[in-house]
Design a protein around this motif. Structure first.
Motif, short mmCIF file in Angstrom:
data_model
loop_
_atom_site.label_atom_id
_atom_site.label_comp_id
_atom_site.label_asym_id
_atom_site.label_seq_id
_atom_site.Cartn_x
_atom_site.Cartn_y
_atom_site.Cartn_z
N THR A 29 11.79 6.85 15.82
CA THR A 29 10.76 7.85 16.33
C THR A 29 10.89 9.32 15.11
O THR A 29 11.87 9.16 15.07
CB THR A 29 11.06 8.00 18.19
OG1 THR A 29 12.33 8.56 17.82
CG2 THR A 29 11.13 6.83 18.75
N PRO A 30 9.95 10.05 15.33
CA PRO A 30 10.81 10.93 14.79
C PRO A 30 11.42 12.07 15.45
O PRO A 30 12.23 12.62 14.60
CB PRO A 30 8.75 11.89 15.08
CG PRO A 30 7.95 10.64 14.51
CD PRO A 30 9.08 10.04 15.64
N GLY A 31 11.61 12.06 16.87
CA GLY A 31 12.90 12.78 17.51
C GLY A 31 13.89 12.05 16.79
O GLY A 31 15.15 12.73 16.90
N ALA A 32 14.48 10.96 17.27
CA ALA A 32 15.43 9.45 16.65
C ALA A 32 15.66 10.61 15.16
O ALA A 32 16.96 10.25 14.85
CB ALA A 32 15.54 8.11 16.42
N VAL A 33 14.89 10.47 13.62
CA VAL A 33 15.14 10.66 13.31
C VAL A 33 15.58 12.30 12.76
O VAL A 33 16.30 12.31 12.18
CB VAL A 33 13.35 10.12 11.87
CG1 VAL A 33 13.64 11.50 10.93
CG2 VAL A 33 13.41 9.15 11.96
N ARG A 34 15.05 13.17 13.46
CA ARG A 34 15.58 14.61 13.30
C ARG A 34 16.98 14.50 13.54
O ARG A 34 17.87 14.58 13.61
CB ARG A 34 14.63 15.53 14.31
CG ARG A 34 13.36 15.79 13.66
CD ARG A 34 12.73 16.99 14.50
NE ARG A 34 12.46 16.56 16.42
CZ ARG A 34 11.12 15.66 15.89
NH1 ARG A 34 10.19 15.70 15.27
NH2 ARG A 34 11.04 16.15 17.27
N ALA A 35 17.48 14.34 15.14
CA ALA A 35 18.28 14.24 15.72
C ALA A 35 19.92 12.71 15.16
O ALA A 35 20.72 13.90 14.24
CB ALA A 35 19.03 13.39 16.63
N ALA A 81 16.95 3.61 -0.52
CA ALA A 81 15.39 3.67 -1.44
C ALA A 81 14.99 3.77 -0.82
O ALA A 81 14.24 3.33 0.52
CB ALA A 81 16.03 2.68 -2.38
N THR A 82 13.81 5.00 -1.64
CA THR A 82 12.53 5.19 0.26
C THR A 82 11.77 5.27 -1.24
O THR A 82 10.07 5.22 -1.54
CB THR A 82 12.05 6.54 0.07
OG1 THR A 82 12.90 7.38 -1.15
CG2 THR A 82 12.98 6.64 1.00
N PRO A 102 0.77 -1.74 0.49
CA PRO A 102 -0.50 -0.02 -0.39
C PRO A 102 0.86 1.91 -0.02
O PRO A 102 1.70 1.15 0.80
CB PRO A 102 -1.20 -0.33 1.26
CG PRO A 102 -0.19 -1.10 2.10
CD PRO A 102 0.39 -1.88 1.21
N ALA A 103 0.33 2.37 -0.67
CA ALA A 103 1.01 3.02 -0.73
C ALA A 103 1.38 3.87 0.60
O ALA A 103 0.35 3.99 1.48
CB ALA A 103 0.33 4.29 -1.85
N GLU A 104 2.23 4.28 0.64
CA GLU A 104 2.76 5.33 2.26
C GLU A 104 3.67 6.64 2.21
O GLU A 104 4.45 6.25 1.64
CB GLU A 104 3.53 4.56 2.71
CG GLU A 104 3.90 4.26 4.42
CD GLU A 104 4.27 3.49 5.35
OE1 GLU A 104 4.89 3.97 6.21
OE2 GLU A 104 4.63 2.53 4.79
N ASP A 105 2.96 8.21 2.51
CA ASP A 105 4.31 9.04 2.06
C ASP A 105 5.05 8.77 3.97
O ASP A 105 4.65 8.77 5.05
CB ASP A 105 3.17 10.52 2.12
CG ASP A 105 1.87 9.97 1.30
OD1 ASP A 105 2.28 10.36 0.19
OD2 ASP A 105 0.88 10.48 1.33
N LEU A 106 6.38 9.20 2.88
CA LEU A 106 7.36 9.17 3.98
C LEU A 106 7.42 10.29 4.57
O LEU A 106 7.02 11.19 3.78
CB LEU A 106 8.38 7.95 3.91
CG LEU A 106 8.41 6.95 3.34
CD1 LEU A 106 9.99 6.38 2.63
CD2 LEU A 106 8.14 5.69 3.97
N PRO A 107 7.30 10.87 5.76
CA PRO A 107 7.69 11.80 6.38
C PRO A 107 9.15 12.55 5.91
O PRO A 107 10.13 11.82 5.24
CB PRO A 107 8.84 11.57 8.02
CG PRO A 107 7.57 10.34 8.76
CD PRO A 107 7.38 9.33 7.06
N GLU A 108 9.22 14.06 5.37
CA GLU A 108 10.28 14.20 4.57
C GLU A 108 11.59 13.50 5.05
O GLU A 108 12.62 13.77 4.74
CB GLU A 108 9.87 15.70 4.60
CG GLU A 108 11.07 16.77 3.91
CD GLU A 108 10.58 18.19 3.38
OE1 GLU A 108 12.27 18.14 3.36
OE2 GLU A 108 9.70 18.07 4.02
N ASP A 109 11.45 14.15 6.27
CA ASP A 109 12.66 14.13 7.47
C ASP A 109 13.34 12.43 7.28
O ASP A 109 14.61 12.26 6.91
CB ASP A 109 12.99 14.27 8.83
CG ASP A 109 12.42 15.40 8.80
OD1 ASP A 109 13.08 16.68 7.91
OD2 ASP A 109 12.12 16.26 10.68
N LEU A 110 12.45 10.99 7.12
CA LEU A 110 13.07 9.91 7.00
C LEU A 110 13.35 9.49 5.64
O LEU A 110 14.51 9.21 5.29
CB LEU A 110 11.80 9.36 7.49
CG LEU A 110 12.09 7.81 7.02
CD1 LEU A 110 13.33 7.34 8.33
CD2 LEU A 110 10.53 6.47 7.15
#
Length: 713
Positions: free
Chosen positions: A59-65, A28-29, A10-18
């Motif tokens: 987690t989103p925080g881990a991705v940002r870091a 690859a995404t 299924p299509a899934e929008d990945l967060p921009e930071d990820l």
């Protein structure tokens, strides 16, 4: 092209930071199963791939870091871990981007120091950059030839392709061995004018009960398997201290061999190894002479820690089983104190396995020498598997270079809607680069010791591999990229040093630009007759003059039906008996028959399908197989290969993808059209084989004359 479309997650929008974090680590995404379709990767696939690279994206925080840390690292670093400089290629981009006034100092492979990077010899050197602000960085500098030379002779070389285990002689001990390889090369070079013999991977297998028979899931790609040894060719065999035991071993070998040569019999690799292991234990009791001892010591010194680790794993596997993940915890680390203690305790067995590896290396080297002495311009073409078994010696000894919890495979596409999981752990691109690709260099250098050419299975893996998280279906994987320029530079460098040809197996879905990059560096591709169609046009068979020149052209491979089976449609019947068809039998039959008829029409129109019956003594099937090979020699391909079983009408594929215990993959001796095994001696006397070789020789001469005429014109 098949009409079936792959199942998509299924299509899934990945967060921009990820998405940005993944790109900075080569993950690859999305992927493209067809030129006009893009399929997104799942967040889970991307997150798990990053985790296998040591990046926390849970987690989103881990991705940002992690993103901030990676961006800062790339912004502040002077050099990447590895830099490539091609002959005549100008200044590498990484060096051109250095601040003005940066000083470059090089420690060469020979331990010499030089300022600057101009005029360096080929090799992998150590580069130090010192910026005006005092920052310093070190990198591995690969200096490589711009490309590999074309295989000699410049025009055309044809040869034989065979799975070595399947080629028994009257001297084999139950499966084809390195003595048989030398005999085949000598006969094919001297009597047939062949330029090469291509064999399956001869890498060390993982022992088991039963042993995995696939040569493409080895324990080690760095070292060969002693099961291929010709026991009687080991010099110490003449001096065994128990001649009665030696006679008994020969008798057992004779019974094993004769059993395999019965109709419908299978090769029993485990029985062969049990017999040879007994014989090698007897040989090990014979002291090496001074010269042999010196040669063995030189080999030990040259191979160093890599061989010691391999032999240690073999010795430990005898005690604790072949899955190192189940060993006592202290032995799972090759550098632990427990492992060092066990190595000392098992030193006799470590030396035994080291000696077997050396003996195998000497016979492999002898086979290549025999091939060249027989006039072969290339000689033996060895095969490099795409990966190693997760429980084997390499994954234990080099575990820091493998991505934990990941397996190599292939994404869903029009040919396999569920994707593929090959069960092979991938290398970590980041750690390869940090080491200057040391494991890859060592692997290639070991193989090029005795190879006139190297076939690289799934050569696209130099660029990217599909990573499948453990416990997940292949549909939930994603591509992870290597530094393809560095991987290619190492391959070209080591092949150039050995004076060897490189053939990339580039069948199937290939990322745009890959074939072009390989061709630019002199790496040949692989073209199989039945797949060569005008896929961008009407889909009809590709005329011979439109085939690429930089390739090995063949009618089939070990994973495909034999030419006789394809021409008769027997490959469809086989798949139907095994329940592998995805459509009604009549539809499959009709499609296969139409495909074959289209190719036979091309062969007829080109005047390549000659008469049968009557005074010719040639059956329709033989004439069609001969026509197929006339076609291959009509193409500009630099190398043309004859699948040796095709020469005697063998119907059975050596491997049937999609099967395990339903079909005897990797265990079939070469056989005739009736399924009777054919020995090497039978092959040498086969009128059918000689008729095909005469056709190929004549076609090669005709092609050479045409090329000469074109040049004169």
């Amino acid at each position: 092209m098949p009409a079936a479309q792959p199942a998509e997650p299924p299509a899934e929008d990945l967060p921009e930071d990820l998405t940005r974090l993944a790109a900075l680590h080569g993950v690859a995404t999305s992927y493209r199963p067809a030129p006009d379709r893009t399929v997104p990767a799942t967040a889970t696939a991307v997150t798990l791939a990053l985790a296998a690279l040591g990046v926390d994206a849970s987690t989103p925080g881990a991705v940002r870091a992690a993103l901030a840390a990676r961006e800062a690292e790339l912004r502040e670093r002077l050099l990447p871990p590895t830099v490539v400089r091609w002959d005549g290629g100008g200044t590498p981009a990484a060096l051109a981007a250095l601040p003005a006034g940066t000083r470059l100092r090089v420690e060469t492979e020979r331990g010499e120091y030089r300022d600057g990077v101009d005029g360096l010899a080929h090799g992998v050197h150590r580069l130090t950059a010192t910026a005006p602000d005092g920052r310093t960085a070190q990198a591995h500098l690969i200096v490589a030839p711009a490309r590999l030379p074309a295989p000699a002779p410049a025009g055309r070389s044809y040869g034989l392709l065979v799975q070595l285990y399947s080629l028994l002689s009257r001297r084999s001990w139950g499966m084809g061995d390195l003595g048989d390889l030398g005999e085949l090369a000598a006969w094919a070079g001297r009597s047939l004018g062949a330029g090469f013999v291509q064999v399956n991977p001869l890498h060390a297998a993982v022992p088991g009960a039963p042993t995995d028979p696939s040569p493409y899931r080895p324990s080690s790609r760095r070292f060969p398997d002693p099961v291929h040894l010709r026991i009687e060719d080991v010099p110490e065999f003449a001096y065994v201290t128990d001649p009665e035991r030696a006679r008994t071993l020969r008798e057992r070998a004779g019974r094993l061999r004769e059993g395999v040569l019965e109709k419908d019999a299978l090769i029993d690799r485990d029985a062969v190894w049990e017999l040879k292991r007994d014989a090698l234990g007897l040989l090990n009791e014979v002291p090496l002479g001074p010269g042999r001892r010196a040669a063995y010591c030189d080999y030990l010194a040259e191979q160093g820690t890599a061989l010691e680790d391999h032999a240690t794993w073999c010795a430990l596997a005898e005690v604790h089983g072949s899955d190192w993940h189940r060993w006592p915890e202290g032995l799972r680390d090759p550098r632990s104190a427990d492992t060092d203690r066990a190595r000392r305790e098992l030193m006799d067995r470590v030396d035994f396995h080291s000696r077997l590896t050396w003996l195998t290396d000497t016979q492999l080297t002898a086979a290549q020498r025999t091939a060249r002495e027989a006039g072969m311009p290339v000689g033996i073409v060895h095969d490099l598997a795409v990966g190693v078994h997760p429980r084997g010696a390499d994954s234990w000894a080099q575990q820091e270079y493998f991505a934990a919890g990941m397996s190599v495979g292939a994404p869903p596409d029009a040919f396999n809607s569920r994707g593929q999981d090959w069960g092979l752990p991938p290398w970590r691109p980041d750690r390869l680069a940090a080491s200057g690709y040391a494991p890859f260099r060592g692997l290639l250098r070991g193989l090029f010791r005795y190879a006139g050419a190297l076939r690289v299975d799934h050569v696209m893996g130099l660029f990217r591999l599909w990573w499948v998280p453990e416990g997940r279906p292949p549909t939930e994987g994603t591509y992870v990229h290597h530094d393809a320029e560095a991987m290619l530079a190492v391959l070209v460098l080591e092949a150039h040093r050995a004076g060897a040809v490189v053939i990339g197996e580039d069948l199937g879905t290939v990322e745009p630009g890959v074939r072009e990059a390989l061709r630019e560096r002199g790496v040949l591709g692989t073209s199989v007759l039945w797949f060569e169609r005008d896929w961008t046009g009407d889909g009809r068979p590709l005329p011979p003059e439109r085939w690429r020149a930089d390739c090995l052209a063949t009618a089939t491979t070990h994973d495909l039906p034999s030419t006789a089976a394809r021409l008769t449609g027997e490959h469809v019947e086989l798949r139907d008996r095994l329940g592998l068809l995805t459509r009604p039998l009549e539809e499959e039959r009709a499609e296969a028959a139409a495909d074959t008829a289209e190719w036979l029409d091309v062969l007829t129109r080109l005047g390549l399908l000659h008469g049968t019956g009557g005074d010719t003594g040639t059956s329709a099937e033989e004439a069609e197989i001969q026509a197929v090979h006339r076609f291959l020699l009509r193409t500009p391909a630099r190398m043309a290969g004859i699948w040796l079983p095709d020469a005697v009408g063998d119907r059975r594929p050596q491997n049937l993808p999609g099967t395990w215990d339903q079909y005897p993959n990797w265990r079939l001796p070469v056989a005739d059209a009736e399924g009777r095994p054919v020995t090497l001696e039978d092959l040498a006397a086969s009128p059918r084989l000689h008729a095909l070789i005469d056709v190929v020789s004549d076609a090669a001469r005709d092609a050479a004359r045409r090329r000469g005429g074109d040049r004169d014109g």
